[in-house]
Design a protein around this motif. Structure first.
Motif, mmCIF file in Angstrom:
data_model
loop_
_atom_site.group_PDB
_atom_site.id
_atom_site.type_symbol
_atom_site.label_atom_id
_atom_site.label_comp_id
_atom_site.label_asym_id
_atom_site.label_seq_id
_atom_site.Cartn_x
_atom_site.Cartn_y
_atom_site.Cartn_z
ATOM 1 N N LYS A 1 -42.303 -9.806 -65.621
ATOM 2 C CA LYS A 1 -40.998 -10.268 -65.109
ATOM 3 C C LYS A 1 -40.383 -9.163 -64.266
ATOM 4 O O LYS A 1 -40.723 -7.970 -64.410
ATOM 5 N N SER B 1 -32.435 -6.855 -75.708
ATOM 6 C CA SER B 1 -31.449 -7.934 -75.531
ATOM 7 C C SER B 1 -32.083 -9.314 -75.694
ATOM 8 O O SER B 1 -31.389 -10.288 -75.947
ATOM 9 N N GLY C 1 -35.946 -0.948 -67.225
ATOM 10 C CA GLY C 1 -35.231 0.100 -67.954
ATOM 11 C C GLY C 1 -34.861 1.311 -67.125
ATOM 12 O O GLY C 1 -33.887 1.996 -67.403
ATOM 13 N N ASP D 1 -36.289 -9.842 -71.699
ATOM 14 C CA ASP D 1 -37.714 -9.765 -71.380
ATOM 15 C C ASP D 1 -38.477 -10.884 -72.091
ATOM 16 O O ASP D 1 -39.343 -11.539 -71.510
ATOM 17 N N HIS E 1 -29.678 -3.253 -68.502
ATOM 18 C CA HIS E 1 -28.702 -2.427 -69.218
ATOM 19 C C HIS E 1 -27.366 -3.141 -69.441
ATOM 20 O O HIS E 1 -26.919 -3.232 -70.583
ATOM 21 N N THR F 1 -37.650 3.157 -71.112
ATOM 22 C CA THR F 1 -36.598 2.200 -71.452
ATOM 23 C C THR F 1 -35.801 2.630 -72.676
ATOM 24 O O THR F 1 -34.568 2.603 -72.667
HETATM 25 O O1 PMV Z 1 -37.964 -1.757 -69.026
HETATM 26 P P1 PMV Z 1 -38.104 -3.142 -69.497
HETATM 27 O O2 PMV Z 1 -39.035 -3.979 -68.728
HETATM 28 O O3 PMV Z 1 -38.443 -3.183 -70.978
HETATM 29 O O4 PMV Z 1 -36.648 -3.845 -69.350
HETATM 30 C C1 PMV Z 1 -35.590 -3.473 -70.203
HETATM 31 C C2 PMV Z 1 -34.323 -4.201 -69.874
HETATM 32 C C3 PMV Z 1 -33.075 -3.560 -70.495
HETATM 33 O O5 PMV Z 1 -31.947 -4.327 -70.059
HETATM 34 C C4 PMV Z 1 -32.893 -2.125 -70.035
HETATM 35 C C5 PMV Z 1 -33.114 -3.544 -72.013
HETATM 36 C C6 PMV Z 1 -32.896 -4.895 -72.655
HETATM 37 O O6 PMV Z 1 -33.083 -4.953 -73.879
HETATM 38 O O7 PMV Z 1 -32.496 -5.875 -71.991
#
Ligand code: PMV
Length: 353
Positions: free
Chosen positions: A37, A178, A305, A181, A44, A220
């Protein structure tokens, strides 16, 4: 978007029936699939209740195959590690957790502590999603594993159960996910996500996106922790940035529905500056964003992240995406992918354009 074997369409074994004791209930191999994704808006800030906008990246799939282990030992086969699950290294913890969470979900649904849910598993993971690049690798691998184990055991999990199992694995990956993902890696198209719920979006004109890898590992967990600490020190200041990121997200949701990609792009570039103000940027990402701007990208920002990982760039059309892709390679990007988000109308047919 997910392809799961037909076992999921079989009737759920009745409560208390060990699925593996019924030769018709399980498959020799169960498979599951999810995809990367890209977050256009809301990384954040989504952790603090702001909306987010994410798109699935079908060109980067993750696939899992699950089978029962003949020799009675749980095993994992993956690019990171091949061997017994109980000897897997620390960095495979999210994958190992996905397997145990899948087994627990299947066991709880089958209503049994014996049978299929307890049998040793062999899980093979094949993923084209680079890890630690903010592209949802851990969530996509976990989603594929959960579906593979469910298919193998002939147990139909509800959407909520599948999501919860992925979230369990995501907690092992980065603490307090959150859920964005976990939703996006299974989504069929762009979604708006807020407070755990995902809504498919109306997209009136296709989006030509370029994803450029800075070559720096994203962090992240540390980035999320860093934002939390900043917020503890300056709650009003951070909440103002979170609010501004949320407004940009909803501005873009409306612009997408109107086919106004220029507005989406401008909002992305603004979001990049706000993410830097949150402390989740990296000089390598700023470099990619400025190269994109110099080649007339509609917009560019870090994605995921942060503190490394990838930049996400919006191009005007497919040719422009190819030009940007070449320029980003030249400028030192470790890898570049292009992906097209098709125009789509979740209320019915895709708009003709
Ligand atoms: O880095 P990724 O692909 O795991 O994305 C994390 C997204 C955040 O908003 C930073 C954390 C979250 O839990 O939504």
């Amino acid at each position: 978007m997910n392809t799961i074997t037909s076992a999921l369409e079989r009737p759920v074994p009745s409560a208390g029936t060990p699925a593996a004791d019924d030769p018709a209930a399980g498959l020799a191999v169960g498979t599951g699939r999810a995809q990367a994704k890209a977050i256009l808006f809301g990384e954040h800030s989504v952790v603090y209740g702001a909306p987010a906008l994410a798109v699935p990246v079908a060109a980067l799939p993750a696939e899992a195959e699950a089978s029962f282990a003949a020799d009675g030992v749980d095993r994992l086969y993956s690019a990171l590690y091949n061997g017994r699950l109980d000897r897997a290294p620390e960095r495979t913890l999210p994958t190992v957790t996905a397997i145990t969470a899948a087994r627990a979900a299947v066991g709880a649904t089958a209503g049994t502590t014996t049978g299929a849910a307890q049998r040793p598993l062999q899980v093979r993971v094949r993923s084209r999603i680079p890890a630690e690049r903010g592209l949802g690798s851990s969530a996509a691998v976990a989603a594929a594993i959960v579906d593979a184990v469910a298919a193998l055991t002939g147990v139909t999990l509800t959407g909520g159960e599948r999501h919860d199992a992925v979230q369990t694995a995501e907690r092992a990956a980065h603490g307090t996910p959150s859920g964005l993902d976990a939703r996006a890696v299974r989504a069929a198209g762009p979604i708006r996500f807020q407070d755990g719920a995902a809504v498919p979006l109306l997209v009136a004109a296709p989006l030509h996106l370029v994803i450029a890898d800075s070559g720096v590992r994203g962090r992240t967990r540390e980035a999320v922790q860093g934002v939390r600490e900043r917020r503890e020190a300056d709650r009003d200041g951070i909440d103002r940035i979170v609010g501004a990121l949320g407004e940009l997200c909803d501005l873009a949701v409306d612009a997408l529905a109107e086919g106004d990609t220029a507005t989406v792009g401008a909002a992305m570039t603004e979001a990049h500056a706000l993410l830097n103000a949150l402390g989740v940027g990296d000089p390598a990402l700023d470099h990619l964003v400025s190269v994109a701007a110099a080649h007339e990208a509609l917009g560019a920002k870090l994605t995921g992240g942060g503190r490394g990982g990838c930049a996400l760039i919006l191009a005007a059309d497919a040719d422009h995406a190819a030009t940007l892709s070449g320029a980003l390679h030249e400028a030192g990007a470790a890898a570049v992918w292009t992906t097209m988000v098709a125009a789509t109308d979740p209320r019915g047919e895709a708009p003709a354009r």
